[in-house]
Design an enzyme around this catalytic site. Sequence first.
Site, mmCIF file in Angstrom:
data_model
loop_
_atom_site.group_PDB
_atom_site.id
_atom_site.type_symbol
_atom_site.label_atom_id
_atom_site.label_comp_id
_atom_site.label_asym_id
_atom_site.label_seq_id
_atom_site.Cartn_x
_atom_site.Cartn_y
_atom_site.Cartn_z
ATOM 1 N N ASP A 19 0.819 -1.210 0.000
ATOM 2 C CA ASP A 19 0.000 0.000 0.000
ATOM 3 C C ASP A 19 0.856 1.264 0.000
ATOM 4 O O ASP A 19 1.825 1.369 0.758
ATOM 5 C CB ASP A 19 -0.903 0.024 1.234
ATOM 6 C CG ASP A 19 -1.826 -1.195 1.295
ATOM 7 O OD1 ASP A 19 -1.719 -2.055 0.419
ATOM 8 O OD2 ASP A 19 -2.638 -1.267 2.229
ATOM 9 N N ASN A 35 -8.741 -2.422 -2.668
ATOM 10 C CA ASN A 35 -10.111 -2.061 -2.277
ATOM 11 C C ASN A 35 -10.329 -0.550 -2.260
ATOM 12 O O ASN A 35 -11.469 -0.083 -2.360
ATOM 13 C CB ASN A 35 -10.451 -2.657 -0.914
ATOM 14 C CG ASN A 35 -9.564 -2.115 0.201
ATOM 15 O OD1 ASN A 35 -8.342 -2.251 0.141
ATOM 16 N ND2 ASN A 35 -10.158 -1.507 1.211
ATOM 17 N N HIS A 36 -9.249 0.234 -2.178
ATOM 18 C CA HIS A 36 -9.397 1.690 -2.203
ATOM 19 C C HIS A 36 -9.486 2.232 -3.622
ATOM 20 O O HIS A 36 -9.721 3.428 -3.802
ATOM 21 C CB HIS A 36 -8.242 2.361 -1.461
ATOM 22 C CG HIS A 36 -8.405 2.329 0.024
ATOM 23 N ND1 HIS A 36 -8.884 3.403 0.749
ATOM 24 C CD2 HIS A 36 -8.183 1.328 0.918
ATOM 25 C CE1 HIS A 36 -8.928 3.081 2.035
ATOM 26 N NE2 HIS A 36 -8.503 1.823 2.160
ATOM 27 N N HIS A 65 -3.988 -8.004 -3.850
ATOM 28 C CA HIS A 65 -4.027 -6.993 -2.794
ATOM 29 C C HIS A 65 -4.500 -7.560 -1.454
ATOM 30 O O HIS A 65 -3.833 -7.418 -0.444
ATOM 31 C CB HIS A 65 -4.947 -5.832 -3.186
ATOM 32 C CG HIS A 65 -5.135 -4.844 -2.074
ATOM 33 N ND1 HIS A 65 -4.129 -3.988 -1.672
ATOM 34 C CD2 HIS A 65 -6.193 -4.602 -1.255
ATOM 35 C CE1 HIS A 65 -4.561 -3.258 -0.663
ATOM 36 N NE2 HIS A 65 -5.808 -3.602 -0.397
#
Length: 282
Positions: free
Chosen positions: A150, A214-215, A273
């Site tokens: 991330d 997911n972001h 991810h």
Amino acid sequence: MSDAQDDDAIARMQDQINSLTNQLEAAEQANKGNTKRRQIAPAAVHIQQVEGGFGQRPFLQSRREMMGRTASICTRDVMAKLPTGDNDYSNHPLALRIMDMFQRPSENLDYLNSEQFAKDVFKLCQKVRHVLEGEPRVVYLQSPAYIFGDIHGNLEDLHFFSDNIWRLGMSLTAGNFLFLGDYVDRGMNCLEVTAYLLAMKLQLPNKVFLLRGNHETRDVNGWEEHYGERSFIYQCRNRFGDDIGYRIWEACNQVFDRLPLCGVVDQDIFCVHGGIPRPVGD
């Protein structure tokens, strides 16, 4: 034969040996002076068939040229014909502005808050979107490969990687680069991080790979109530106003929609991810 006669015979033989040795050495020196070392000329002969004019038969044509560092005329000609036109964004003004912003963010504050930066992000999203549409949802890479987790809008992390991993630039660093998603939210430089990574993808589409986290979804990076000023949508609207800011946010999400979901390195290492989800029930 007496001992004196033996000594005389040995002495004569030794004189003959010394004389022959001197003659050989003299002949060797003479040959060295007259012999020229053949130098291999750094040139090559290139032969090709040339089509003749109307009504004429084709004929062979030869030319002798210096090879230089390209090893052969044929190799040089092939390299000269490699496409470097519209798909080469290494010196594109848009990419150069983004790179300069990344390398000197404090000196580009006016650019980062300008209409030009907004236009550059729009154009960048449009170009990268087309690049991603040609990629599969599962990308396959070969080692060596650098794999990054991330980023979350943290420009300092990217600067750390740049200073320690691709110090000469990604294009001159051996291996591939795989980012596992979550490029926005939580950090205060979501636009800068997104612009830089997309610019790298545009310049090096077969070397830089961006997965979806997911972001990279509207439900998460548009959750302003939860993330506040650290949400991606807030930073877009705060910098460029509600109208343009929303359009930039949507343009980036259209790129995110097309990101691959996972990568496989050397047909052995599975990269994603958030891990492998549980099976969906009937």
